[in-house]
Design a protein around this motif. Structure first.
Motif, short mmCIF file in Angstrom:
data_model
loop_
_atom_site.label_atom_id
_atom_site.label_comp_id
_atom_site.label_asym_id
_atom_site.label_seq_id
_atom_site.Cartn_x
_atom_site.Cartn_y
_atom_site.Cartn_z
N LYS A 23 0.85 -1.20 0.00
CA LYS A 23 0.00 0.00 0.00
C LYS A 23 0.88 1.25 0.00
N ALA A 24 0.61 2.18 -0.91
CA ALA A 24 1.38 3.42 -1.02
C ALA A 24 0.96 4.40 0.07
N MET A 25 1.96 5.12 0.62
CA MET A 25 1.73 6.14 1.63
C MET A 25 2.66 7.30 1.33
N CYS A 26 2.14 8.51 1.36
CA CYS A 26 2.95 9.69 1.06
C CYS A 26 2.77 10.71 2.18
N GLY A 61 -2.69 5.21 -1.00
CA GLY A 61 -3.14 4.64 -2.26
C GLY A 61 -2.71 5.44 -3.47
N LYS A 62 -3.61 5.47 -4.46
CA LYS A 62 -3.32 6.17 -5.73
C LYS A 62 -3.09 7.66 -5.49
N THR A 63 -3.80 8.23 -4.54
CA THR A 63 -3.61 9.64 -4.22
C THR A 63 -2.17 9.89 -3.80
N ALA A 64 -1.61 9.02 -2.97
CA ALA A 64 -0.22 9.15 -2.52
C ALA A 64 0.74 9.08 -3.72
N GLU A 125 -8.24 6.87 -2.37
CA GLU A 125 -8.44 5.47 -2.68
C GLU A 125 -7.53 4.64 -1.80
N ASP A 126 -8.07 3.52 -1.24
CA ASP A 126 -7.22 2.63 -0.46
C ASP A 126 -6.45 1.72 -1.42
N ASP A 127 -5.61 1.79 -1.60
CA ASP A 127 -4.68 0.95 -2.41
C ASP A 127 -3.21 1.05 -1.93
#
Length: 138
Positions: A23-26, A61-64, A125-127
């Motif tokens: 899962k991406a995190m920014c 997610g994709k937002t990150a 988005e949770d991803d």
């Protein structure tokens, strides 16, 4: 109700990481100028006092991934999300942290030259550092 809306500039390049599960995190910080008269701003600057607020943000997610791809230090951004607090214990003391959990971001301006998206918004988005799923506060 817990709703935060901010417009400001990134203080540094966003930090993109991935959990062990992918899962991406920014994380990024937005500087927001305080509404001050010119005289008051000059006075505070001459005393080396703060004339802006620095708000820590986290996106998932994709937002990150989009934030990390298209935003850089100095980019102007609009952020909508929720305020969250957490704490860690160090040496017997609780250290509290407050940040905005990003649900939506508006790319108001980007300083990256090679971009195909500049003024779009993306919903939550949770991803690229590795963190464990146990480190996620929720």
């Amino acid at each position: 109700m817990n709703n935060v809306c901010l417009i400001g500039r990134l203080t540094r390049s966003p930090e993109l990481r991935y959990t062990n599960s992918g899962k991406a995190m920014c994380r990024f910080t937005v500087a927001i100028s305080r509404e001050l008269s010119k005289e008051k701003k000059r006075e505070l600057e001459s005393l080396n006092k703060q004339t802006a607020d620095f708000i820590n943000c986290i996106a998932w997610g994709k937002t990150a991934e989009l934030i990390a791809s298209y935003m850089d230090k100095g980019s102007q951004v609009g952020v909508n999300g929720k305020l969250q607090t957490s704490f860690v214990e160090k040496e017997g003391r609780k250290i509290y942290k407050t940040e905005v959990l990003v649900e939506r971001v508006e790319f108001l301006e980007s300083v990256k030259k090679d971009e195909s998206v500049s003024e779009n918004s993306y919903g939550f988005e949770d991803d690229a550092f590795l963190i464990g799923d146990d480190d996620i506060p929720f």
